[in-house]
Design an enzyme around this catalytic site. Structure first.
Site, short mmCIF file in Angstrom:
data_model
loop_
_atom_site.label_atom_id
_atom_site.label_comp_id
_atom_site.label_asym_id
_atom_site.label_seq_id
_atom_site.Cartn_x
_atom_site.Cartn_y
_atom_site.Cartn_z
N ILE A 108 3.93 14.14 20.62
CA ILE A 108 3.04 15.10 21.31
C ILE A 108 2.84 16.19 20.41
O ILE A 108 3.70 16.72 19.23
CB ILE A 108 3.49 15.67 22.56
CG1 ILE A 108 2.86 16.45 22.97
CG2 ILE A 108 5.12 16.20 22.17
CD1 ILE A 108 3.34 16.90 24.30
N SER A 109 1.50 16.42 20.05
CA SER A 109 0.96 17.36 18.80
C SER A 109 1.75 18.85 19.31
O SER A 109 1.66 19.30 20.37
CB SER A 109 -0.30 17.52 18.68
OG SER A 109 -0.87 16.44 18.31
N GLN A 110 1.88 19.61 17.91
CA GLN A 110 2.27 20.98 18.34
C GLN A 110 1.16 21.76 19.17
O GLN A 110 -0.13 21.77 18.83
CB GLN A 110 2.74 21.67 17.26
CG GLN A 110 1.67 22.07 16.11
CD GLN A 110 2.42 22.52 14.70
OE1 GLN A 110 2.70 21.79 13.97
NE2 GLN A 110 2.32 23.69 14.85
#
Length: 217
Positions: free
Chosen positions: A64-66
Site C-alpha cells: 500500500i503506497s505511502q
C-alpha cells in the site's frame, strides 16, 4: 477504539499535516484523504502503522503506497466530479477509495483475485457504490468501459502502455510511474491532445513493476 479516541484523532491530525508538508496541497484531495480512514486497508502486523506516511506490505507481495505519494498522484490527475477514472493496480483499495470521493465513477483492476476480493469487501462495508473492482490483466486496461477521463497506474512500466494510452479520452490525463523496477522511477503525467500526447515529469518514486497476466494467489 472508537472513532473519537483522542489518540486516533491526534494521529489523524499529524497524518494530514504530513500530507501537506510533502506537497499535497489540493483542498479537495486533502478532504477526501481525511474522509478515507487508511486503517481498514492495512491489516495484520502493520495495522498500528496505518497513520504513518510510509508504504506498507499487503497480501500477494504487494504494497500500500505511502499516503503522501497517493495524494500527489491524485492531485496530479486534476480530477473533476464528473470524471470516470480507471485505476490499474487495486492493491489494498485505498487509492480507489480516495478517488471515489473525487470522481463520478471509478473502475479499478488488479491481477490478484485475492486483493480484488478483499478490496470489494471493504468497499461494501464503506458503502462506496461508485467503485467497480475486477480481476483482469491491467496492462491491457479495460477496453469495454473505455474511453476514460483519467487513468492512474500504481505499478511501474518502462514506458506508458499503448493500450492504456489508447483508452484515454482527448483531453484526458494519465498519471503513472515509469522506469526500471530496480532503479529510481519517475512519476509522469500524460495528457492526450488532438495531435498526440504531452508528458510532464513530476517526481522520483518507487513502485512494484507492472506485470502482464494474472497473479498466482
Amino acid at each position: 477504539m472508537s472513532a473519537l479516541d483522542p489518540d486516533i484523532a491526534e494521529r489523524k491530525m499529524q497524518f494530514l499535516f504530513a500530507l501537506r508538508s510533502k506537497g499535497v496541497t489540493d483542498k479537495a484531495v486533502l478532504e477526501a484523504m481525511e474522509k478515507v480512514d487508511r486503517a481498514p486497508f492495512v491489516k495484520g502486523y502493520f495495522s498500528d502503522r496505518a497513520y504513518e506516511d510510509m508504504p506498507l506490505p499487503i497480501a500477494c507481495g504487494q504494497t500500500i503506497s505511502q499516503p503522501s505519494v497517493v495524494g500527489r498522484m491524485t492531485q496530479a490527475l486534476r480530477l473533476s466530479p464528473r470524471d470516470t477514472v480507471l485505476e490499474i493496480g487495486t492493491g489494498s483499495g485505498y487509492q480507489a477509495a480516495i478517488l471515489s470521493h473525487l470522481a463520478r465513477r471509478v473502475y479499478t483492476v488488479d491481477r490478484h483475485q485475492r486483493l480484488v476480493a478483499e478490496a470489494n469487501e471493504i468497499f461494501r462495508d464503506l458503502d462506496m457504490t461508485n467503485i467497480t473492482c475486477r480481476t483482469v490483466d491491467g496492462s491491457y486496461g479495460l477496453p469495454g468501459q473505455a474511453p476514460f477521463d483519467r487513468i492512474i497506474v500504481t505499478a511501474a512500466a518502462e514506458d506508458p502502455p499503448g493500450p492504456l494510452l489508447a483508452q484515454l479520452k482527448i483531453g484526458g490525463i494519465m498519471v503513472l510511474p515509469v522506469g526500471q523496477s530496480d532503479a529510481v522511477q519517475s512519476l509522469i503525467r500524460v495528457t492526450r491532445t488532438d495531435t498526440g500526447f504531452d508528458y510532464d515529469e513530476l517526481m522520483p518514486v518507487r513502485f512494484v513493476p507492472l506485470l502482464e497476466g494474472l497473479g498466482r494467489d
